[in-house]
Structure formats: C-alpha cells, structure tokens
Design a protein around this motif. Sequence first.
Motif, PDB file in Angstrom:
ATOM      1  N   SER A  38      50.114  -3.406  -4.440  1.00 47.79           N
ATOM      2  CA  SER A  38      50.139  -5.078  -4.189  1.00 47.79           C
ATOM      3  C   SER A  38      50.682  -5.112  -2.842  1.00 47.79           C
ATOM      4  CB  SER A  38      50.706  -5.718  -5.161  1.00 47.79           C
ATOM      5  OG  SER A  38      50.469  -7.067  -4.455  1.00 47.79           O
ATOM      6  N   TYR A  39      49.590  -5.252  -1.651  1.00 43.54           N
ATOM      7  CA  TYR A  39      50.117  -5.433  -0.364  1.00 43.54           C
ATOM      8  C   TYR A  39      49.624  -6.860   0.074  1.00 43.54           C
ATOM      9  CZ  TYR A  39      50.038  -0.378  -0.652  1.00 43.54           C
ATOM     10  OH  TYR A  39      50.299   1.002  -1.169  1.00 43.54           O
ATOM     11  N   TYR A  40      50.372  -7.720   0.550  1.00 40.50           N
ATOM     12  CA  TYR A  40      49.967  -9.080   1.026  1.00 40.50           C
ATOM     13  C   TYR A  40      50.440  -9.112   2.529  1.00 40.50           C
ATOM     14  CZ  TYR A  40      47.771 -10.343  -3.378  1.00 40.50           C
ATOM     15  OH  TYR A  40      46.829 -10.569  -4.298  1.00 40.50           O
ATOM     16  N   LEU A  41      49.492  -9.556   3.527  1.00 35.19           N
ATOM     17  CA  LEU A  41      49.965  -9.971   4.816  1.00 35.19           C
ATOM     18  C   LEU A  41      50.331 -11.476   4.805  1.00 35.19           C
ATOM     19  CD1 LEU A  41      50.658  -9.640   7.877  1.00 35.19           C
ATOM     20  CD2 LEU A  41      47.950 -10.092   8.067  1.00 35.19           C
ATOM     21  N   ILE A  42      51.435 -11.868   4.974  1.00 37.40           N
ATOM     22  CA  ILE A  42      51.974 -13.327   5.075  1.00 37.40           C
ATOM     23  C   ILE A  42      52.115 -13.654   6.699  1.00 37.40           C
ATOM     24  CG2 ILE A  42      53.488 -15.012   4.099  1.00 37.40           C
ATOM     25  CD1 ILE A  42      52.017 -13.234   2.109  1.00 37.40           C
ATOM     26  N   VAL A  43      51.353 -14.651   7.088  1.00 35.64           N
ATOM     27  CA  VAL A  43      51.755 -15.295   8.191  1.00 35.64           C
ATOM     28  C   VAL A  43      52.135 -16.782   8.275  1.00 35.64           C
ATOM     29  CG1 VAL A  43      50.751 -15.911  10.466  1.00 35.64           C
ATOM     30  CG2 VAL A  43      49.937 -13.536   9.484  1.00 35.64           C
ATOM     31  N   ASP A  44      53.036 -17.312   8.711  1.00 33.12           N
ATOM     32  CA  ASP A  44      53.714 -18.555   8.806  1.00 33.12           C
ATOM     33  C   ASP A  44      53.407 -19.171   7.219  1.00 33.12           C
ATOM     34  OD1 ASP A  44      53.739 -18.796  11.422  1.00 33.12           O
ATOM     35  OD2 ASP A  44      51.876 -19.366  11.618  1.00 33.12           O
ATOM     36  N   ASP A  45      54.195 -18.102   6.388  1.00 31.32           N
ATOM     37  CA  ASP A  45      53.993 -18.496   4.729  1.00 31.32           C
ATOM     38  C   ASP A  45      52.739 -18.457   4.036  1.00 31.32           C
ATOM     39  OD1 ASP A  45      56.880 -18.435   4.817  1.00 31.32           O
ATOM     40  OD2 ASP A  45      56.911 -20.395   5.633  1.00 31.32           O
ATOM     41  N   GLU A  46      51.779 -18.245   4.655  1.00 30.42           N
ATOM     42  CA  GLU A  46      50.414 -18.068   3.918  1.00 30.42           C
ATOM     43  C   GLU A  46      49.874 -16.799   3.918  1.00 30.42           C
ATOM     44  OE1 GLU A  46      48.876 -20.817   2.909  1.00 30.42           O
ATOM     45  OE2 GLU A  46      50.306 -22.305   3.713  1.00 30.42           O
TER      46      GLU A  46
END
Lengths: 78, 131
Positions: free
Chosen positions: B73-81
């Motif tokens: 499971s890989y998630y890119l998070i930008v500004d908590d989104e």
Amino acid sequence: MEKRYYDTRTLERALDVYEAHFGLRSSEFYEAHQADDERVATIPRRHRQHWASFYREWEEFRGEDDFAGQVRRQLEPA
Amino acid sequence: MNVWDYFDQWQRQCEANSLPSDSSYNDMCAAFAGSDENMGRIFGRLVISERAYLSVSERVVIGDGRAYREEYSYYLIVDDEEVFGRDRDLTHVPPEHGHEGEGHEWIETGPVSFQEVIDLAWERVTELDAF
C-alpha cells in the motif's frame, strides 16, 4: 540494519491504536471495509488498507503463539 | 535472501531516490518472529518535502530465494490529502489496484514496483509544486 521483530501481540497493539483512534472494533471495521460500508467512509483509504492488512495478519497467526492454541492441541487425541 | 537483505536493498533504494524516513529506516522494518527471517513488514512515512510524503506499507514473504510483496500500500500525501494510492490486497479481484484524486476513484493498475510508485510520486509532487 538492527534486527527488530514483531509477533501477534505487536499486531494486536497496532490494532488497539486504530480502534482507539477510529472508535471501531477491528472485527467491525474489517467487515465494514470489505463491504465498503458507510461506517468506514470517513476513514482515509490508506488507513483502511493498513488497518485491514494488520488485521488479516493478526487473524492468520493469532492462534499460533498463544496458550489457547496449545491447550486445544493438548486436548486433542494424540 | 532473507527479509533483512530485502530491507537493506529497500533502504538503499530509498536513499538513492532521496526519500528519508520521518523516523528511521530501522524503525520502519521488522521481521515476523519465528518466520525464520522469511516474513516481515515495512511500515511508515518517507519524506518528499515539507508538504508531501509517501505512506508505505509492505508485507513481504521470501520464497525461492526471492522477495514477494504479498501486500502493499503506497499513498502519496500532499497537504494531508491523498493524491494517489497503489494497493495490492489479496481480498480484491484483481489484487492490484489504485485510487486517484479526492474522490478516490478506483483504477486497475496491474502490479506496480516500488520504483514506479516513487517516480510517479516525484512526478505528481513536481506537477503540484508541492515542495
């Protein structure tokens, strides 16, 4: 890299953190997650994936290293 | 190969791609006790910038001298989104899938390597100017 290990109790503690944070028991969460139920709709996707993954592994191995499993085996006919 | 070899390779890959851990690589990796060093997990955050990080979770199994990411499971998070996610989850058919954007639109991806995810993360962070 220094060697570190985890077991079902480690997984259980991780599940406890999710349960306390999201206010759902892991078994309830997992059922809702699999059904894509609205009870888990507000939980960010990554946390759902992580929680479900920890839960699956805990379910898979929880019988292996507790005494309940040993007792069951002791009670079985040889 | 055992999980520690895999973890060492994984750490070198992170370092080569300028992705430090927000804690330490060591804290992110652990072997399953009693698995004969053949099972383990990677879990934590890799820092891309002040505004962006890659959330990483892998469940790794060693077989035939090779490492298999049984789940990832890989998630890119930008500004908590969550900007995008790439998952392998054996309870789904097919196991590999992704999520895109605010609506978490479900997409079929096929298997993706960690390097492909890293490259995509850097691409998106650049597009979003999220440094």
